[in-house]
Design an enzyme around this catalytic site. Structure first.
Site: not given
Length: 949
Positions: A614-615, A622, A636, A734
């Site tokens: 996903l990322g 992830v 994750k 962040d």
């Protein structure tokens, strides 16, 4: 044989003429369409001044007749295109069709009317003009010798546009010239898909030759700039040097216009000009959009200063900042929505107290606004019915858009009308219309048609089987024609299943064997006998497969329960991490996770062996996954090469077990199985905010302004909860667009808490840190200098996210060198125009007041000094107001304000832009002709001019 040859020659000649007409109906090699209306023959006429070629109008309209103006109005200096007109004595609406355009592009349309007593009646008519299905203006020709000119800037939604003349009962409509000029989409941002601009005046100040109109080729867009100069009031300032346009100039005024300007004859005076409001049939009090063009033409030396500010009806556009135009650079100040309605509009250009030189102005444009929100007929329907019209030479009132406006819908058509969607043709009745030849294949392209009546004509040939593919067709009537052959099988099936009624009587050559037209009943029963067993077999097979799949899932699930499954080498429910530095969320405590604990093998099963990524982030990748009950999750997994280790993992896991808020991502479980560490989150189907802003989301759609506001408010509430609602409170450290995730409803949730830290409300500035963390472009400069994060560090980062939402750009830009989005926005907003920064992919669909306010909030959040930044609680309150403004805009019929005005108690950026209420109105163009309209005037004004220094 001779007759056949003659017929062949006639056919070839007709085809050749049609080809010539089609070729002439295209834009020329620079994209212009120039039509000399009423010009006979096939030869073009060439304008002596511009050298542009004007085509006869036979290729653009099939109605009306050519007429010449009376000899008494022909002069030696009269342009050739005004010697003839096309008049339309028949029909309520007659139209020109301009083709081969680019759908969605912005175009300038110009129509000119010189009556010249062509009909000998000496009674200039009054009629209406439409651009597509939207009212453009009323044509009210004042005298036979005057050229009445109408100009509009519109976004053309299709590959064609209709320009229609509508008879209002006050004389026969006519037209002399019709022109179309393409514009770049970035020009004239006030014109968009739902509103167009109608020219009131376009003035070239300081040009002393009253007959010298600047247009093509000096203006590549072929706008007409009319000269205006009064030697009793003004002096001329001029240059022969080229004046350049700024990068991304929104108006691109030509150099020849910008090379002249006016200044007051009396250096202590200011410049004032005005125009009177002209009531229109559909808008008795029209508002106006103003664009003023400036370029310094003298190179200032020594202590010379030229600085001024602008007023409209005594309302200052910029109260706190004077404007100093750049040398030989064209710049513009403009309103984005109509000024408040008034009987008279007065513009003052006043020198500031600092100025040693008088003010000036090079040019001005004034426009009123028309609505272009009425949707035209679906383009595929238009293409189909236009082809049908051409094939059968249908006359009737078939001109312009088939369905709109409703008053002028084509005879015999029934249409469906959506609020904002294209109209569709749902019924066609052209019985008794003398149609001959075969049935056009274009009928099969009317995909929304429900009723098609072609009865009582002379149609021949067979019935096309393609008609059976029309999904909505319920009635098809071919009664009393000369059709032959049999009824297609597709239509027979539709008759059999009851979805179609077919009428075909009195076609002597259709179905010589009557039985061939009857539905095959035996086949219907046979189909049932075959279909039922097949369906039963499929159901049984599917049931067995599902049973075995269920048993397998159950067996797998028995080896893992929600809170008891754990790796053999780990303690049952908790473990103590290594000692962490003071200030960490795990300080003096063990990590107690109440969420589900997964083994690595379970993660492999959930993610299908980590198949779908996903990322990616600093922690690792992830993955997409599904729990036993079908719940979709995001896994994750820490990469072995990640620079974020056990401490960050434990930090995020601990935080997510004790914080619960609708705008924070929820953790479902975790994995710490030997060297493997992972967190299992709720699945956010729409990905990151960064992806959505860029249009790279799952559906590829751009976020609307309302969605952006909702997302910003959701994110702000999540951060506010971290700062105020948690105990102890947290700093995220962040905050960025990739750490804001969106679910299927586009609800935003803050994610990635691996760098988060606890702070003390009583002494929040004393968090001892050794390293700087965060993402370039989002990091608070104060935090960079001190390495001491505060809640205001999160506020700063969130301000950058807000700017991304407003502009659609990333935190660091190439401009052409790497530039912070903060500095990029500040530079452009210094001129007071939000359109200089707003994301053009929103197509102007927003309340400008709310956009200004969000820009204010963002720039306050990113102030250099933390003490000057608001708290997240303040930000939430302000964003709620912005959302209310946008909601009010949506429920208020689409009204728009011009600019947001800050105040001392609000997020004032130091630039005070002009604020108006918007009006979206239908207005008519006042006649300007070749001389300045009497309503547009000039006066001298004494006042605080420059003083000698």
């Amino acid at each position: 044989m001779v007759a056949t040859s003659w017929l062949l020659l006639i056919g070839l000649a007709a085809a050749a003429i049609a080809g010539v007409l089609q070729a002439r109906a295209q834009p020329d090699n620079i994209g212009f369409i120039s039509i000399d209306c009423g010009l006979p023959g096939t030869a073009n006429s060439v304008d002596d001044a511009t050298k542009l070629s004007y085509a006869p109008d036979a290729a653009f309209t099939d109605a009306g007749s050519n007429q010449n103006i009376s000899v008494e109005y022909v002069t030696s200096t009269l342009a050739k295109r005004y010697l003839n007109v096309r008049s339309f004595p028949d029909g309520a609406r007659n139209c020109y069709t301009l083709r081969s355009l680019v759908a969605g592009l912005k175009y300038l349309l110009r129509a000119e009317f010189r009556y010249g007593n062509y009909d000998g009646l000496n009674r200039p008519p009054i009629f209406d003009l439409y651009a597509g299905v939207n009212f453009w203006s009323r044509v009210n020709v004042s005298s036979p010798e005057t050229v009445h000119r109408l100009e509009a800037i519109v976004v053309v939604p299709d590959e064609y546009v209709h320009v229609c003349l509508v008879n209002t009962g006050s004389g026969t409509p006519f037209i002399s010239v019709l022109e179309l000029r393409p514009l770049k989409s970035s020009l004239y941002p006030q014109a968009n898909a739902t509103q167009g601009l109608v020219l009131f005046a376009r003035i070239n100040f300081g040009h002393t030759n009253a007959t010298d109109i600047v247009r093509y080729p000096d203006d590549p867009r072929d706008r007409l700039w009319l000269p205006l100069f009064d030697a009793t009031l003004w002096d001329v300032m001029s240059t022969t040097d080229r004046v350049q346009n700024l990068n991304n100039d929104k108006f691109e005024a030509p150099s020849k216009v910008m090379q002249t300007a006016i200044i007051p004859r009396n250096a202590s005076n200011n410049i004032t000009f005005f125009w009177g409001s002209t009531p229109q049939p559909r808008d008795p009090t029209p508002g106006y959009i103003v664009i003023m063009h400036f370029s310094e033409l003298h190179l200032l030396t020594g202590n010379a200063v030229r600085e001024f500010f602008l007023e409209t009806n005594d309302v200052v556009w910029r109260s706190s900042l004077g404007f100093r135009p750049d040398y030989l650079l064209s710049d513009a100040f403009y309103t984005t929505a109509p000024l408040p309605a008034a009987a008279r509009y007065t513009v003052n250009i006043n020198a500031t107290a600092n100025s040693t030189l008088p003010p000036f102005i090079n040019a001005v444009e004034v426009y009123s606004v028309i609505s272009t929100a009425n949707a035209a007929t679906d383009s595929s329907d238009v293409s189909a019915i236009t082809a049908i019209k051409a094939k059968y030479r249908v006359k009737k009132n078939w001109a312009g858009d088939p369905c709109g406006p409703k008053t002028f819908a084509w005879d015999g058509l029934t249409c469906s009308y959506g609020i904002s969607s294209h109209s569709r043709i749902t019924g066609v009745n052209i019985s008794f219309s003398g149609l001959d030849g075969d049935i056009s294949s274009s009928f099969a392209n009317l995909k929304a048609v429900q009723y098609l009546d072609l009865s009582h004509n002379n149609l021949t040939g067979s019935i096309p089987d393609a008609l059976s593919q029309l999904p909505s067709l319920t009635v098809l009537d071919f009664t009393s024609n000369q059709l032959s052959g049999s009824i297609p099988i597709g239509l027979l099936k539709r008759i059999q299943d009851g979805s179609l009624t077919l009428r075909y009587g009195n076609n002597p050559n259709l179905c010589t064997n009557a039985d061939s037209c009857k539905p095959p009943k035996g086949k219907s029963k046979l189909s049932i006998y075959i279909a039922v067993p097949v369906v039963l077999v499929l159901v049984i097979v599917s049931g067995v497969a599902l049973f075995f799949l269920f048993m397998r899932r159950k067996k797998q699930g028995s080896t893992s329960t929600k809170n008891t499954v754990r790796p053999q080498n780990e303690p049952p429910m908790s473990y103590a991490p290594a000692p962490l530095p003071p200030g960490d969320v795990h300080e003096q405590s063990s990590l107690h996770l109440e969420n589900r604990r997964f083994t690595y093998k379970e993660l492999e099963m959930i993610t299908n062996n980590f198949q779908h990524v996903l990322g990616r982030g600093g922690f690792g990748k992830v993955y997409n996954g599904f729990l036993e009950d079908g719940t979709q999750v995001a896994v994750k997994l820490r990469s072995q090469s990640s620079n974020q280790g056990v401490k960050e993992f434990l930090s995020e896991a601990q935080i997510l077990t004790r914080i619960h808020h609708k705008n924070l991502v929820s953790m479902i479980g975790y994995c710490k199985d030997g060297q493997y560490m992972a967190l299992v989150y709720e699945y956010m189907s729409e990905g990151t905010l960064r992806q959505q802003i860029a249009g790279n989301g799952r559906h590829g759609k751009r976020l609307t302004w309302r969605q952006r506001l909702r997302i910003s408010l959701d994110s702000a509430q999540g951060l506010e909860y971290l700062h105020k609602g948690c105990n102890p409170p947290l700093i995220h450290r962040d905050v960025k667009a990739t750490n804001i995730l969106l679910n299927a409803k586009l609800e935003a949730k803050i994610a990635d808490f691996g760098l988060s830290k606890v702070f003390n409300h009583d002494d929040e500035t004393r968090i001892s840190m050794n390293t700087l963390v965060g993402t370039p472009g989002y990091v608070d400069p104060e935090y960079q200098a001190t390495v001491q994060p505060t809640t205001k560090s999160d506020v700063y980062s969130f301000g950058v996210v807000l700017l991304e939402l407003v502009t659609g750009r990333q935190a660091i830009l190439s401009d052409p060198d790497p530039t912070s989005i903060i500095q990029w926005v500040r530079r452009r907003l210094a001129r007071g125009n939000i359109e200089d920064v707003v994301d053009t992919r929103m197509h102007g669909e927003y309340d400008v007041n709310s956009v200004w306010k969000v820009a204010d909030i963002a720039l306050k959040c990113t102030m250099q000094a933390p003490v000057q930044r608001p708290t997240m609680t303040d930000v939430v309150a302000q964003l709620q107001e912005c959302l209310e403004l946008e909601e009010g805009h949506r429920t208020g019929g689409g009204r728009r304000g011009s600019f947001y005005t800050g105040s001392n108690s609000d997020f004032d950026l130091g630039y005070n832009a002009y604020t108006t209420d918007s009006q979206s109105t239908d207005v008519s163009q006042t006649s300007i002709a070749f001389e300045m309209d009497h309503n547009f005037g000039k006066t001298s004004r004494m006042g605080g001019g420059p003083v000698a220094r």
